[in-house]
Design an enzyme around this catalytic site. Structure first.
Site, PDB file in Angstrom:
ATOM      1  N   CYS A 251      27.290 -42.802  -7.710  1.00 50.55           N
ATOM      2  CA  CYS A 251      26.146 -43.040  -8.606  1.00 50.55           C
ATOM      3  C   CYS A 251      26.507 -44.050  -9.691  1.00 50.55           C
ATOM      4  O   CYS A 251      25.696 -44.919 -10.049  1.00 50.55           O
ATOM      5  CB  CYS A 251      25.696 -41.736  -9.260  1.00 50.55           C
TER       6      CYS A 251
HETATM    7  C1  BEZ Z   1      28.640 -39.563  -6.044  1.00 54.37           C
HETATM    8  O1  BEZ Z   1      27.877 -40.214  -6.730  1.00 54.37           O
HETATM    9  O2  BEZ Z   1      29.772 -39.976  -5.802  1.00 54.37           O
HETATM   10  C2  BEZ Z   1      28.232 -38.243  -5.472  1.00 54.37           C
HETATM   11  C3  BEZ Z   1      27.264 -37.477  -6.104  1.00 54.37           C
HETATM   12  C4  BEZ Z   1      26.923 -36.232  -5.564  1.00 54.37           C
HETATM   13  C5  BEZ Z   1      27.525 -35.795  -4.413  1.00 54.37           C
HETATM   14  C6  BEZ Z   1      28.472 -36.586  -3.764  1.00 54.37           C
HETATM   15  C7  BEZ Z   1      28.821 -37.817  -4.303  1.00 54.37           C
END
Ligand code: BEZ
Length: 211
Positions: free
Chosen positions: A45
């Site tokens: 994210c």
């Molecule tokens: C991420 O942004 O890396 C992420 C967010 C939620 C679950 C898995 C990965």
């Protein structure tokens, strides 16, 4: 709620990192992208939100406003922005909606409980100036989105809206476009002065009209 292409994008009022917004009013007369991410302070994210900040000029060129959403609260978003700016060499320049009560997420069907419990997956909604949904994409949490592809889709959507052309498989900016089936072949020369090639009666190609 299920949203289909062509539906009016649901309107809402929400707190964001840039103040309270009324969504349709905030969109104004231009195009919009509403995209969700699962959670603040997570790696994928962080890269996505930074990438979108660095592409702001490309979205502005196309008259597109961008807004992110996740179910984290406003204070969390505000703290995370410092990390996004620091790690992605950007300055956050678009709002993030705080949706702790999952109002927006539920309206847009962004929670897929069998994939990710109670968090938003990576949804993208492209909304036209008429407030209708023109595209939706859903990615899992583990796959960061390709924002070059999203710009490519916007270019395609805007060509269709402005010139009655579609874009073929793997089309890239500058390549030939498809004349939409609604236009009769005899009407093509008047509408497409750059010329056209009739590959088949139903497959008519023309140079990208806005170049
Ligand atoms: C991420 O942004 O890396 C992420 C967010 C939620 C679950 C898995 C990965």
């Amino acid at each position: 709620m299920t949203i289909r292409l062509g539906d009016t994008a649901p309107d809402f009022t929400a707190e964001t990192t840039e103040g309270t917004i009324e969504f349709h009013q905030w969109l104004g007369d231009g195009w919009g992208i509403l995209f969700s991410h699962p959670k603040d302070y997570t790696p994928v994210c962080t890269t996505e939100l930074g990438r979108v900040a660095n592409l702001k000029g490309e979205f502005e060129k196309r008259n597109v406003k961008v807004i992110a959403v996740s179910v984290d609260p406003l204070e969390s978003h505000k703290g995370w922005i410092n990390d996004i700016n620091e790690t992605q060499s950007c300055t956050m320049n678009y709002p993030i909606i705080a949706d702790p009560d999952r109002n927006v997420a539920t309206m847009y069907g962004m929670i897929h409980p069998n994939a990710l419990d109670n968090l938003t997956v990576r949804s993208v909604f492209i909304i036209g100036p008429d407030k209708k949904v023109k595209l939706q994409l859903t990615y899992p949490a583990s796959t960061g989105r390709n924002f070059d592809e999203i710009l490519r889709v916007i270019d395609s959507l805007q060509l269709t809206a402005n010139y009655q052309v579609a874009t073929p498989a793997d089309w890239k900016h500058g390549e030939d476009c498809v004349v939409v089936p609604a236009i009769k072949t005899e009407d093509i020369p008047a509408k497409f002065p750059k010329g056209f090639k009739e590959v088949k009666p139903y497959l008519r190609m023309t140079p990208q009209p806005d170049l």
